[in-house]
Design an enzyme around this catalytic site. Sequence first.
Site, PDB file in Angstrom:
ATOM      1  N   HIS A   1      -3.991   1.304   8.269  1.00 34.58           N
ATOM      2  CA  HIS A   1      -2.631   1.873   8.245  1.00 34.58           C
ATOM      3  C   HIS A   1      -2.557   3.044   7.244  1.00 34.58           C
ATOM      4  O   HIS A   1      -2.010   4.100   7.559  1.00 34.58           O
ATOM      5  CB  HIS A   1      -1.659   0.744   7.859  1.00 34.58           C
ATOM      6  N   GLU A   2      -3.134   2.850   6.066  1.00 30.90           N
ATOM      7  CA  GLU A   2      -3.068   3.901   5.028  1.00 30.90           C
ATOM      8  C   GLU A   2      -3.913   5.121   5.408  1.00 30.90           C
ATOM      9  O   GLU A   2      -3.510   6.260   5.169  1.00 30.90           O
ATOM     10  CB  GLU A   2      -3.545   3.361   3.671  1.00 30.90           C
TER      11      GLU A   2
ATOM     12  N   HIS B   1      -2.106   7.370   7.643  1.00 29.95           N
ATOM     13  CA  HIS B   1      -1.165   8.265   6.937  1.00 29.95           C
ATOM     14  C   HIS B   1      -1.862   9.550   6.500  1.00 29.95           C
ATOM     15  O   HIS B   1      -1.294  10.634   6.602  1.00 29.95           O
ATOM     16  CB  HIS B   1      -0.598   7.584   5.682  1.00 29.95           C
TER      17      HIS B   1
ATOM     18  N   GLN C   1       2.852   9.961   1.896  1.00 30.03           N
ATOM     19  CA  GLN C   1       4.210   9.420   1.911  1.00 30.03           C
ATOM     20  C   GLN C   1       5.066   9.928   0.757  1.00 30.03           C
ATOM     21  O   GLN C   1       6.281   9.847   0.804  1.00 30.03           O
ATOM     22  CB  GLN C   1       4.157   7.882   1.861  1.00 30.03           C
TER      23      GLN C   1
ATOM     24  N   GLY D   1       0.840  -1.196   0.000  1.00 33.03           N
ATOM     25  CA  GLY D   1       0.000   0.000   0.000  1.00 33.03           C
ATOM     26  C   GLY D   1       0.871   1.240   0.000  1.00 33.03           C
ATOM     27  O   GLY D   1       2.056   1.171   0.336  1.00 33.03           O
TER      28      GLY D   1
ATOM     29  N   CYS E   1       6.279  -0.267   7.356  1.00 38.42           N
ATOM     30  CA  CYS E   1       5.897   0.943   6.634  1.00 38.42           C
ATOM     31  C   CYS E   1       7.063   1.388   5.764  1.00 38.42           C
ATOM     32  O   CYS E   1       8.206   1.413   6.220  1.00 38.42           O
ATOM     33  CB  CYS E   1       5.532   2.037   7.632  1.00 38.42           C
ATOM     34  N   LEU E   2       6.762   1.742   4.528  1.00 37.09           N
ATOM     35  CA  LEU E   2       7.811   2.205   3.620  1.00 37.09           C
ATOM     36  C   LEU E   2       8.452   3.494   4.128  1.00 37.09           C
ATOM     37  O   LEU E   2       9.582   3.807   3.746  1.00 37.09           O
ATOM     38  CB  LEU E   2       7.229   2.422   2.212  1.00 37.09           C
TER      39      LEU E   2
END
Length: 168
Positions: free
Chosen positions: A134-135, A138, A51, A46, A92-93
């Site tokens: 999670h997204e 963000h 981000q 995702g 997480c990226l």
Amino acid sequence: MAILDILEYPDPRLRTVAKPVKTVDDDIRQIVDNMLETMYTAKGVGLAATQVDIHLRIVVMDMSENGDNPVVLINPGFEGLSDEKSELQEGCLSVPGFYEKLHRLDKIRLTALNRDGEQYSMDLDGLAAVCVQHELDHLEGKLFVDYLSRLKQERIKKKLEKNRRHHQ
Ligand code: GNR
Ligand code: NI
């Protein structure tokens, strides 16, 4: 298409609250395509626009085994479908190399617009449900590390800052 730079914790831009998309037009579809290419290149499941320093309510995901099922979430929202929680290891990226178990709602109903601006709804559980939560965090300027102890947050921050110094 283009691969975008992914912001890393503790970059303050990750704390920005994203604004709703007013109309799903070609400019938005361009952002979606660049986000998908960035997500696939980074091997994430995702990616939220926050981000990549774009502060609009846009998320891309791909929960398929072969990475051939891109899902676009524009102005997404969700509601819990039960009180059950699942505990899953999250990464997480924007926090590369760190993984921690968190509790999230196990079953949710997602609503969003697709890349044509049409409203859709999907019931999700397991990793897909966790990923959506999670997204959407963000888009509110929130990161999974915020759920960890101060001590763990400081350790992660120090290690990432040290790595960054070595790679510059
Ligand atoms: O690639 C990702 N994997 C992942 C695994 C467990 C829970 C959440 C995620 S999302 C993450 C990509 C990312 O950082 N999205 O914001
Ligand atoms: Ni993330």
